[in-house]
Write a protein that holds these residues in place. Structure first.
Motif, PDB file in Angstrom:
ATOM      1  N   PRO A 137      28.116  20.472   2.382  1.00 14.13           N
ATOM      2  CA  PRO A 137      28.807  19.828   3.587  1.00 14.13           C
ATOM      3  C   PRO A 137      29.703  18.567   3.123  1.00 14.13           C
ATOM      4  CG  PRO A 137      26.362  20.193   3.778  1.00 14.13           C
ATOM      5  CD  PRO A 137      26.797  20.759   2.470  1.00 14.13           C
ATOM      6  N   SER A 138      30.477  18.347   3.770  1.00 13.60           N
ATOM      7  CA  SER A 138      31.729  17.207   3.349  1.00 13.60           C
ATOM      8  C   SER A 138      30.831  15.842   3.001  1.00 13.60           C
ATOM      9  CB  SER A 138      32.788  17.066   4.404  1.00 13.60           C
ATOM     10  OG  SER A 138      32.018  16.597   5.642  1.00 13.60           O
ATOM     11  N   GLN A 139      29.829  15.581   3.543  1.00  8.37           N
ATOM     12  CA  GLN A 139      29.236  14.384   3.380  1.00  8.37           C
ATOM     13  C   GLN A 139      28.465  14.285   1.994  1.00  8.37           C
ATOM     14  OE1 GLN A 139      26.703  12.849   6.791  1.00  8.37           O
ATOM     15  NE2 GLN A 139      27.674  11.169   6.228  1.00  8.37           N
ATOM     16  N   SER A 140      27.916  15.572   1.545  1.00  6.26           N
ATOM     17  CA  SER A 140      27.311  15.740   0.268  1.00  6.26           C
ATOM     18  C   SER A 140      28.444  15.692  -0.906  1.00  6.26           C
ATOM     19  CB  SER A 140      26.599  17.110   0.168  1.00  6.26           C
ATOM     20  OG  SER A 140      25.537  16.888   1.176  1.00  6.26           O
ATOM     21  N   ARG A 141      29.510  16.132  -0.409  1.00  6.03           N
ATOM     22  CA  ARG A 141      30.700  16.457  -1.543  1.00  6.03           C
ATOM     23  C   ARG A 141      31.031  15.121  -1.752  1.00  6.03           C
ATOM     24  NH1 ARG A 141      32.676  20.405   1.723  1.00  6.03           N
ATOM     25  NH2 ARG A 141      34.516  19.429   2.197  1.00  6.03           N
ATOM     26  N   ALA A 142      31.294  14.132  -0.746  1.00  8.20           N
ATOM     27  CA  ALA A 142      31.730  12.744  -0.411  1.00  8.20           C
ATOM     28  C   ALA A 142      30.891  12.136  -1.502  1.00  8.20           C
ATOM     29  CB  ALA A 142      32.091  12.165   0.777  1.00  8.20           C
ATOM     30  N   LEU A 143      29.710  12.066  -1.454  1.00 11.41           N
ATOM     31  CA  LEU A 143      28.685  11.604  -2.106  1.00 11.41           C
ATOM     32  C   LEU A 143      28.608  11.779  -3.697  1.00 11.41           C
ATOM     33  CD1 LEU A 143      26.038   9.366  -2.355  1.00 11.41           C
ATOM     34  CD2 LEU A 143      24.678  11.329  -1.535  1.00 11.41           C
ATOM     35  N   LEU A 144      28.764  13.180  -3.859  1.00 13.56           N
ATOM     36  CA  LEU A 144      28.920  13.697  -5.232  1.00 13.56           C
ATOM     37  C   LEU A 144      30.121  12.965  -6.000  1.00 13.56           C
ATOM     38  CD1 LEU A 144      28.016  15.434  -7.582  1.00 13.56           C
ATOM     39  CD2 LEU A 144      29.128  17.296  -6.491  1.00 13.56           C
ATOM     40  N   ALA A 145      31.338  13.017  -5.076  1.00 11.33           N
ATOM     41  CA  ALA A 145      32.471  12.429  -5.838  1.00 11.33           C
ATOM     42  C   ALA A 145      32.283  11.203  -6.119  1.00 11.33           C
ATOM     43  CB  ALA A 145      33.590  12.681  -4.865  1.00 11.33           C
ATOM     44  N   ASP A 146      31.593  10.144  -5.219  1.00  9.72           N
ATOM     45  CA  ASP A 146      31.418   8.903  -5.545  1.00  9.72           C
ATOM     46  C   ASP A 146      30.516   8.606  -6.740  1.00  9.72           C
ATOM     47  OD1 ASP A 146      31.428   6.023  -4.852  1.00  9.72           O
ATOM     48  OD2 ASP A 146      29.403   6.396  -4.098  1.00  9.72           O
ATOM     49  N   LYS A 147      29.629   9.567  -7.063  1.00 10.49           N
ATOM     50  CA  LYS A 147      28.639   9.255  -8.259  1.00 10.49           C
ATOM     51  C   LYS A 147      29.296   9.865  -9.442  1.00 10.49           C
ATOM     52  CE  LYS A 147      24.310  10.174  -5.865  1.00 10.49           C
ATOM     53  NZ  LYS A 147      23.822   8.717  -6.166  1.00 10.49           N
TER      54      LYS A 147
END
Length: 75
Positions: free
Chosen positions: A15-25
């Motif tokens: 999901p987009s929120q998970s990808r955004a969190l991963l990108a941030d990390k």
């Protein structure tokens, strides 16, 4: 061990929120050898974009669509 391509496909299916969190990390995990001013500007931009996704002011597009758009541009 999975290839980068396999990992990419798996990550893009999140999901987009998970990808955004991963990108941030991932961004946070990078060691920057660049000018601290540039590093700070990029970090601020990444956080701004993450906030925009989270607050709904921008609508993310599926990774497959984004890659297709990039491929069309560079071909």
């Amino acid at each position: 061990m999975r290839s980068i391509e396999e990992l990419t496909n798996e990550i893009l299916s999140l999901p987009s929120q998970s990808r955004a969190l991963l990108a941030d990390k991932l961004v946070e995990s990078l060691e920057f050898d660049s000018d601290p001013t540039i590093q700070s500007a990029w970090l601020a931009e990444a956080k701004k974009r993450l906030d925009e996704v989270r607050n709904g002011s921008v609508q993310p597009i599926p990774g497959e669509d984004a890659l297709a758009q990039v491929r069309r541009i560079i071909e």
